[in-house]
Design an enzyme around this catalytic site. Sequence first.
Site, PDB file in Angstrom:
ATOM      1  NE  ARG A 106      -3.891   0.549   1.790  1.00  0.00           N
ATOM      2  CZ  ARG A 106      -5.119   0.501   2.310  1.00  0.00           C
ATOM      3  NH1 ARG A 106      -5.358   1.127   3.450  1.00  0.00           N
ATOM      4  NH2 ARG A 106      -6.091  -0.142   1.718  1.00  0.00           N
ATOM      5  CG  HIS A 133      -8.319   0.201  -3.064  1.00  0.00           C
ATOM      6  ND1 HIS A 133      -7.556  -0.918  -2.744  1.00  0.00           N
ATOM      7  CD2 HIS A 133      -8.990   0.529  -1.924  1.00  0.00           C
ATOM      8  CE1 HIS A 133      -7.754  -1.221  -1.473  1.00  0.00           C
ATOM      9  NE2 HIS A 133      -8.610  -0.373  -0.956  1.00  0.00           N
ATOM     10  CD  GLN A 136     -12.953  -1.827  -1.201  1.00  0.00           C
ATOM     11  OE1 GLN A 136     -12.191  -1.770  -0.264  1.00  0.00           O
ATOM     12  NE2 GLN A 136     -14.167  -2.323  -1.087  1.00  0.00           N
ATOM     13  CG  ASP A 224     -13.376   6.386  -1.037  1.00  0.00           C
ATOM     14  OD1 ASP A 224     -13.345   6.165   0.190  1.00  0.00           O
ATOM     15  OD2 ASP A 224     -12.336   6.382  -1.752  1.00  0.00           O
ATOM     16  CB  CYS A 264     -13.918   1.220  -0.247  1.00  0.00           C
ATOM     17  SG  CYS A 264     -13.473   2.943  -0.039  1.00  0.00           S
ATOM     18  NE  ARG A 292     -10.518  -5.445   0.096  1.00  0.00           N
ATOM     19  CZ  ARG A 292      -9.748  -4.448   0.537  1.00  0.00           C
ATOM     20  NH1 ARG A 292     -10.311  -3.418   1.123  1.00  0.00           N
ATOM     21  NH2 ARG A 292      -8.438  -4.445   0.356  1.00  0.00           N
TER      22      ARG A 292
END
Length: 305
Positions: A106, A133, A136, A224, A264, A292
């Site tokens: 990340r 991402h 996700q 988001d 998310c 996830r």
Amino acid sequence: MLLAAPPLQAPDLRSDLDLTIEELVRLIDLADDLKRNPASYAHTLDGRYLSLLFEKPSLRTRFTFDLAIQQLGGGAVTQIGPIGDREPLADIARNLDRWTNAIVARVFSQNTIEELARWSRVPVINALSDLYHPCQILADVQTIRERFGRWEGLKLAYVGDGNNVAHSLLLNAGRLGIHVAIASPETHSPLPEITASAREAGVEFTLTPDPREAVDGAHIVYTDVWASMGQESEALERQRIFAPYQVNAPLLAAARPEAIFLHCLPAKRGQEVTEEVIESPQSAVFDQAENRLHAQKALLLLLVR
Ligand code: CP
Ligand code: NVA
């Protein structure tokens, strides 16, 4: 148990486009089976280890990668902090690939992912960058098919910042036949190079400054945070810019009656989404978070040798 072979075309998951559409569908089929029959996969990655590198905070991504590899028989070592300050990325990659079977990172800059992938002999997985991402969106499209039984012909309205999550939704949900309508202020639309890639990949999408137009006829309403990690100093200014983009009960009511709400997470209640919406029966955010785990297990089974 579904077989993980054949291997994927690309050695890494640097961005959503590293997965072909056939691979993406195969991955989600596998994720569904992993969710139904977790025990039958218990030893599929025995003795395999992950390097988990986090330059930014994480709850879901960190826990789900660590638990995914453990539940498949392997293990993980996590490092939190800047990547590449003490030594070059090329050296980090060439150390980690001697000890572990994949690098999950990340990062602030997509260039860090690209540089790690350039030097590593084991797969590099983008666990969020400034641009994408992809992990996700695997869970998101799994959740969407669980709820609607299909992808083709659905409309997803993404309301808010044209950020990494919006980019990945455009690329992956879009390639599965979901019409993605993004409502964002013109100053915070998805980047032109990403919309160009989406167009090249045959994705049909809509960009509009009007949240009502985006949610009209939508099966899924997604938002988001307004200030992503690293943009904290802009948070107040962004609250002003994005105020008309809040997903609240009247906006959700303007979508289809059977519409679901996705986020998310982490969410800032009272900003991009109201408490009422995120806690409503239409909200599927915790299914999304659960997935996830299953989707990343599928990814590991397809990528890690
Ligand atoms: N959605 C997501 O990636 O959550 P974390 O930042 O907690 O990993
Ligand atoms: N856009 C958000 C996503 C967090 C999971 C961020 O980059 O901070």
